[in-house]
Design a protein around this motif. Structure first.
Motif, PDB file in Angstrom:
ATOM      1  N   PRO A 118       0.841  -1.225   0.000  1.00 11.24           N
ATOM      2  CA  PRO A 118       0.000   0.000   0.000  1.00 11.24           C
ATOM      3  C   PRO A 118       0.864   1.259   0.000  1.00 11.24           C
ATOM      4  O   PRO A 118       1.895   1.313   0.670  1.00 11.24           O
ATOM      5  CB  PRO A 118      -0.822  -0.124   1.281  1.00 11.24           C
ATOM      6  CG  PRO A 118       0.010  -0.998   2.172  1.00 11.24           C
ATOM      7  CD  PRO A 118       0.727  -1.970   1.265  1.00 11.24           C
ATOM      8  N   VAL A 119       0.443   2.282  -0.731  1.00 11.71           N
ATOM      9  CA  VAL A 119       1.169   3.564  -0.819  1.00 11.71           C
ATOM     10  C   VAL A 119       0.554   4.556   0.197  1.00 11.71           C
ATOM     11  O   VAL A 119      -0.635   4.899   0.129  1.00 11.71           O
ATOM     12  CB  VAL A 119       1.080   4.154  -2.243  1.00 11.71           C
ATOM     13  CG1 VAL A 119       1.829   5.484  -2.308  1.00 11.71           C
ATOM     14  CG2 VAL A 119       1.634   3.140  -3.241  1.00 11.71           C
ATOM     15  N   LEU A 120       1.326   5.104   1.209  1.00  7.96           N
ATOM     16  CA  LEU A 120       0.865   6.037   2.243  1.00  7.96           C
ATOM     17  C   LEU A 120       0.984   7.477   1.721  1.00  7.96           C
ATOM     18  O   LEU A 120       2.069   7.921   1.332  1.00  7.96           O
ATOM     19  CB  LEU A 120       1.700   5.864   3.512  1.00  7.96           C
ATOM     20  CG  LEU A 120       1.598   4.473   4.168  1.00  7.96           C
ATOM     21  CD1 LEU A 120       2.506   4.428   5.414  1.00  7.96           C
ATOM     22  CD2 LEU A 120       0.157   4.149   4.552  1.00  7.96           C
ATOM     23  N   ILE A 121      -0.152   8.243   1.760  1.00 13.67           N
ATOM     24  CA  ILE A 121      -0.191   9.631   1.257  1.00 13.67           C
ATOM     25  C   ILE A 121      -0.400  10.566   2.442  1.00 13.67           C
ATOM     26  O   ILE A 121      -1.336  10.386   3.253  1.00 13.67           O
ATOM     27  CB  ILE A 121      -1.311   9.811   0.218  1.00 13.67           C
ATOM     28  CG1 ILE A 121      -1.111   8.823  -0.950  1.00 13.67           C
ATOM     29  CG2 ILE A 121      -1.342  11.249  -0.293  1.00 13.67           C
ATOM     30  CD1 ILE A 121      -2.257   8.846  -1.944  1.00 13.67           C
ATOM     31  N   SER A 122       0.396  11.700   2.560  1.00 15.84           N
ATOM     32  CA  SER A 122       0.293  12.666   3.661  1.00 15.84           C
ATOM     33  C   SER A 122      -1.007  13.484   3.531  1.00 15.84           C
ATOM     34  O   SER A 122      -1.465  13.787   2.429  1.00 15.84           O
ATOM     35  CB  SER A 122       1.503  13.609   3.638  1.00 15.84           C
ATOM     36  OG  SER A 122       1.346  14.619   4.607  1.00 15.84           O
ATOM     37  N   LEU A 123      -1.591  13.916   4.733  1.00 19.78           N
ATOM     38  CA  LEU A 123      -2.841  14.680   4.736  1.00 19.78           C
ATOM     39  C   LEU A 123      -2.652  16.050   4.098  1.00 19.78           C
ATOM     40  O   LEU A 123      -3.512  16.529   3.347  1.00 19.78           O
ATOM     41  CB  LEU A 123      -3.351  14.813   6.167  1.00 19.78           C
ATOM     42  CG  LEU A 123      -4.659  15.623   6.346  1.00 19.78           C
ATOM     43  CD1 LEU A 123      -5.805  14.942   5.591  1.00 19.78           C
ATOM     44  CD2 LEU A 123      -4.987  15.761   7.840  1.00 19.78           C
ATOM     45  N   TRP A 124      -1.519  16.716   4.436  1.00 18.19           N
ATOM     46  CA  TRP A 124      -1.243  18.028   3.848  1.00 18.19           C
ATOM     47  C   TRP A 124      -1.087  17.949   2.346  1.00 18.19           C
ATOM     48  O   TRP A 124      -1.508  18.870   1.631  1.00 18.19           O
ATOM     49  CB  TRP A 124      -0.006  18.648   4.497  1.00 18.19           C
ATOM     50  CG  TRP A 124      -0.208  18.956   5.966  1.00 18.19           C
ATOM     51  CD1 TRP A 124       0.301  18.319   7.019  1.00 18.19           C
ATOM     52  CD2 TRP A 124      -0.992  20.002   6.453  1.00 18.19           C
ATOM     53  NE1 TRP A 124      -0.115  18.874   8.207  1.00 18.19           N
ATOM     54  CE2 TRP A 124      -0.938  19.951   7.882  1.00 18.19           C
ATOM     55  CE3 TRP A 124      -1.794  21.020   5.887  1.00 18.19           C
ATOM     56  CZ2 TRP A 124      -1.610  20.858   8.716  1.00 18.19           C
ATOM     57  CZ3 TRP A 124      -2.443  21.920   6.735  1.00 18.19           C
ATOM     58  CH2 TRP A 124      -2.360  21.829   8.115  1.00 18.19           C
ATOM     59  N   VAL A 125      -0.537  16.858   1.903  1.00 23.57           N
ATOM     60  CA  VAL A 125      -0.399  16.681   0.457  1.00 23.57           C
ATOM     61  C   VAL A 125      -1.764  16.520  -0.175  1.00 23.57           C
ATOM     62  O   VAL A 125      -2.053  17.090  -1.237  1.00 23.57           O
ATOM     63  CB  VAL A 125       0.487  15.474   0.143  1.00 23.57           C
ATOM     64  CG1 VAL A 125       0.493  15.187  -1.361  1.00 23.57           C
ATOM     65  CG2 VAL A 125       1.911  15.697   0.640  1.00 23.57           C
ATOM     66  N   LEU A 126      -2.643  15.815   0.553  1.00 21.78           N
ATOM     67  CA  LEU A 126      -3.997  15.621   0.013  1.00 21.78           C
ATOM     68  C   LEU A 126      -4.762  16.942  -0.024  1.00 21.78           C
ATOM     69  O   LEU A 126      -5.414  17.272  -1.018  1.00 21.78           O
ATOM     70  CB  LEU A 126      -4.729  14.591   0.877  1.00 21.78           C
ATOM     71  CG  LEU A 126      -6.161  14.237   0.451  1.00 21.78           C
ATOM     72  CD1 LEU A 126      -6.174  13.670  -0.960  1.00 21.78           C
ATOM     73  CD2 LEU A 126      -6.791  13.265   1.449  1.00 21.78           C
ATOM     74  N   ILE A 127      -4.663  17.805   1.142  1.00 23.50           N
ATOM     75  CA  ILE A 127      -5.360  19.089   1.182  1.00 23.50           C
ATOM     76  C   ILE A 127      -4.804  20.025   0.117  1.00 23.50           C
ATOM     77  O   ILE A 127      -5.549  20.730  -0.584  1.00 23.50           O
ATOM     78  CB  ILE A 127      -5.251  19.709   2.579  1.00 23.50           C
ATOM     79  CG1 ILE A 127      -5.991  18.827   3.597  1.00 23.50           C
ATOM     80  CG2 ILE A 127      -5.788  21.142   2.607  1.00 23.50           C
ATOM     81  CD1 ILE A 127      -5.795  19.272   5.042  1.00 23.50           C
ATOM     82  N   GLY A 128      -3.491  20.046  -0.001  1.00 25.34           N
ATOM     83  CA  GLY A 128      -2.880  20.915  -1.001  1.00 25.34           C
ATOM     84  C   GLY A 128      -3.296  20.550  -2.407  1.00 25.34           C
ATOM     85  O   GLY A 128      -3.507  21.406  -3.264  1.00 25.34           O
ATOM     86  N   SER A 129      -3.424  19.242  -2.627  1.00 30.46           N
ATOM     87  CA  SER A 129      -3.831  18.787  -3.960  1.00 30.46           C
ATOM     88  C   SER A 129      -5.248  19.234  -4.260  1.00 30.46           C
ATOM     89  O   SER A 129      -5.558  19.667  -5.379  1.00 30.46           O
ATOM     90  CB  SER A 129      -3.704  17.263  -4.045  1.00 30.46           C
ATOM     91  OG  SER A 129      -2.374  16.872  -3.840  1.00 30.46           O
ATOM     92  N   ILE A 130      -6.133  19.209  -3.199  1.00 31.99           N
ATOM     93  CA  ILE A 130      -7.527  19.606  -3.432  1.00 31.99           C
ATOM     94  C   ILE A 130      -7.608  21.103  -3.699  1.00 31.99           C
ATOM     95  O   ILE A 130      -8.291  21.552  -4.621  1.00 31.99           O
ATOM     96  CB  ILE A 130      -8.401  19.213  -2.216  1.00 31.99           C
ATOM     97  CG1 ILE A 130      -8.452  17.671  -2.104  1.00 31.99           C
ATOM     98  CG2 ILE A 130      -9.798  19.789  -2.344  1.00 31.99           C
ATOM     99  CD1 ILE A 130      -9.139  17.191  -0.838  1.00 31.99           C
ATOM    100  N   LEU A 131      -6.890  21.881  -2.862  1.00 31.49           N
ATOM    101  CA  LEU A 131      -6.908  23.329  -3.049  1.00 31.49           C
ATOM    102  C   LEU A 131      -6.320  23.724  -4.390  1.00 31.49           C
ATOM    103  O   LEU A 131      -6.835  24.612  -5.087  1.00 31.49           O
ATOM    104  CB  LEU A 131      -6.151  24.029  -1.909  1.00 31.49           C
ATOM    105  CG  LEU A 131      -6.803  23.929  -0.521  1.00 31.49           C
ATOM    106  CD1 LEU A 131      -5.908  24.565   0.535  1.00 31.49           C
ATOM    107  CD2 LEU A 131      -8.177  24.593  -0.524  1.00 31.49           C
ATOM    108  N   GLY A 132      -5.269  23.119  -4.734  1.00 32.14           N
ATOM    109  CA  GLY A 132      -4.661  23.409  -6.025  1.00 32.14           C
ATOM    110  C   GLY A 132      -5.601  23.097  -7.164  1.00 32.14           C
ATOM    111  O   GLY A 132      -5.682  23.821  -8.154  1.00 32.14           O
ATOM    112  N   GLY A 133      -6.350  22.048  -6.997  1.00 34.57           N
ATOM    113  CA  GLY A 133      -7.290  21.658  -8.034  1.00 34.57           C
ATOM    114  C   GLY A 133      -8.417  22.656  -8.170  1.00 34.57           C
ATOM    115  O   GLY A 133      -8.838  23.003  -9.278  1.00 34.57           O
TER     116      GLY A 133
END
Length: 575
Positions: A526-541
């Motif tokens: 399984p690949v572990l993804i950071s929460l800040w990376v996920l929030i930043g990705s959403i905001l950037g989108g």
């Protein structure tokens, strides 16, 4: 008296009339019986002819040469070499009839050769087996002869002499002549034997020598391997070192794994050889019939083919020479020749393996239901592409199954066979330590060197040309083991060996003996993804979406264009 008249007499009287041979002249027959003191005259009532001279014939028949040579030919008849002979037929005529009479007479005779035998092995010169009747003039008291010339073409039946028969009778066709005495012969027969040309005793003492060689060699420890070669050659030589050998025969026998393709005389082609087949693996040949002469030698080339249906560990060819002539016990040992070689066969087999799964991915816990993994099938197939009918083949399958601590990662679930019978044996022990689940990242391979293998041994049935046998192995993947193990990718190597039973006549090449089946196992993480990376990705989108909308608005993408009809409707109310 009508019966007889008796007269007594005291003196001797000699008068002789032969009884039983009267001559006819129309009168009565008188017979006188004499004694010392009595004369008896008998009167017979039947007619009695007048007497004719009575002669006796003494025939003789002499043949030169006295015997027919089986070997020598001294003349040519009908375009063939023949043995020529001459027979002197002689007659001596005698008579005890007194008085004066013509002592010249004629005789008629006919001759024949082997009159009761079918086939013309002998014939008169210029004629056949029968000679036309001839007339011969005789004189009483003298000997008259006639030469009869004949020849013999066929001497194969040398045990039965040639029979020359002459029949004769007095010839009184032109004028009345003498008659033959009662008991006088009317035929003569002469048997002319065959000469074996073996000295004065006519007994042949021969010495037959037989030798044979084979163009292949093989022993028990180092047998000859029959590969693409399908033929074997045997050279045999028969020689006569002494006197003529009559009715010489050569007996040939060979093993069941050979077929006789040809039997050809090489040297000594003038020696006639004829063969018969009393059985599929035997031949009986006559050599130089009727006689295999002194010093004669003949060489045979025997060409054999290996049988495709009968496979034996040895090829054997045995020859024996015999004859009707005598041979001492000291020389009989070389009348038999035997040649042999130990062999093994290299069949044309195709051994292959085929699997229904070559790659398997192991997913982490929670991704798929807990339990054993999929079942896959490995099919082992043996095809006979050659001509030999093979049997005694054995397949040994080494299936990696157990790692360190007795943990199963693969297990055999079922065996499916076609023209084979299989048995599952005990687990094997690897030569080194078992592979540990925590150290598989360094192993790379799971095989018989680091795992315990399940062994399946299968005995294949009889394989004729173009047929096959197959074994299907069903195995289960144990996901628990691979989920606990630490590795990225490894290969499970299953090894299969094709062998033969002990004492088999087959020899397999390395290319046809081994086969492998590979199963690549890949472990996914399984690949572990950071929460800040996920929030930043959403905001950037979202920002990217807003920028895109703004650009479209500025370009008038959202402005609605009016159609001309609507513009006309708006202009009319204004007017």
């Amino acid at each position: 008296m009508a019966g007889s008249i008796w007269m007594g007499m005291t003196w001797w009287m000699w008068l002789w009339v032969p009884r039983g041979r009267p001559s006819c002249s129309g009168g009565k027959r008188w017979e006188w019986i004499f004694s010392r003191s009595l004369l008896r005259l008998e009167f017979l009532s039947h007619p009695v002819p007048s007497s004719r001279p009575i002669v006796r014939l003494a025939p003789s028949l002499a043949v030169s040469p006295p015997a027919v040579s089986v070997v020598r030919r001294d003349c040519e008849r009908r375009g063939q070499e023949a043995a020529c002979l001459s027979a002197a037929l002689c007659f001596r005529a005698t008579s005890r009839t007194p008085g004066r009479w013509d002592r010249r007479l004629y005789l008629q005779f006919a001759a024949s050769l082997d009159e009761w035998t079918a086939g013309a092995r002998a014939a008169f010169d210029g004629a056949g087996q029968r000679l036309a009747p001839r007339r011969l003039r005789l004189t009483v008291g003298n000997v008259s002869c006639e030469q009869l010339r004949f020849h013999v073409l066929d001497t194969s039946d040398y045990l039965r002499p040639v029979a020359l028969t002459v029949t004769f009778a007095l010839d009184n066709t032109t004028k009345p002549g003498p008659v033959l005495e009662e008991g006088s012969p009317t035929s003569i027969r002469k048997l002319v034997p065959f000469s074996k040309d073996c000295g004065p005793d006519n007994e042949c003492v021969t010495d037959l020598v037989l030798r044979a060689t084979m163009d292949i060699r093989g022993s028990r420890k180092d047998p000859f391997v029959v590969q693409g070669r399908r033929k074997v050659l045997v050279t045999a030589t028969l020689e006569n070192r002494k006197e003529n050998a009559y009715n010489t025969s050569l007996s040939l026998s060979f093993s069941r794994n050979l077929h006789l393709a040809s039997f050809t005389p090489q040297r000594g082609r003038s020696v006639k050889v004829e063969c018969a087949a009393p059985s599929p693996h035997a031949r009986l040949c006559s050599v130089g019939h009727p006689v295999f002469q002194t010093g004669a030698k003949v060489t045979f080339l025997l060409e054999f083919e290996f049988s495709c249906s009968s496979l034996l560990s040895q090829v054997l060819v045995r020859l024996t020479a015999t004859s009707n002539s005598l041979e001492s016990n000291e020389t009989l040992h070389d009348n038999t020749a035997q040649t042999s070689a130990y062999i093994q066969y290299e069949p044309h087999l195709l051994f292959s393996s085929e699997s229904t799964m070559h790659r398997y991915e192991v997913y982490p816990y929670g991704t798929l239901p807990v339990g054993p993994g999929p079942e896959f099938k490995t099919t082992l197939r043996v095809q006979n592409l050659g001509c030999y009918v093979v049997s005694g083949l054995v397949i040994s399958a080494f299936l990696p199954a157990v790692a360190h601590g007795g943990s199963y990662f693969l297990s055999l679930s079922q065996v499916i066979t076609h023209n084979a019978s299989c048995a599952v044996q005990n687990l094997t022990e690897p030569p080194g330590p078992h592979a540990h689940p925590e150290e598989l990242q360094h192993a790379g391979r799971l095989n018989g060197s680091n795992t315990g293998c399940q062994v399946v041994r299968c005995h294949l049935g009889r394989l004729a040309k173009g047929t096959e046998a197959s074994v299907g192995l069903l195995r289960l993947v144990h996901n628990e083991f691979f989920r606990r193990a630490k590795f990225k990718s490894l290969t499970v190597v299953s090894t299969f060996e094709l062998g033969v039973e002990e004492g088999s006549v087959l020899r397999l090449t390395d290319a046809s003996r081994w086969s492998e089946s590979l199963l690549e196992v890949i472990q996914t993480r399984p690949v572990l993804i950071s929460l800040w990376v996920l929030i930043g990705s959403i905001l950037g989108g979202l920002l990217l979406l807003a920028l895109l909308v703004f650009c479209l608005w500025k370009l008038g993408f959202f402005a609605r264009k009016k159609i001309p009809e609507e513009e006309k409707r708006e202009e009319k109310p204004e007017q």
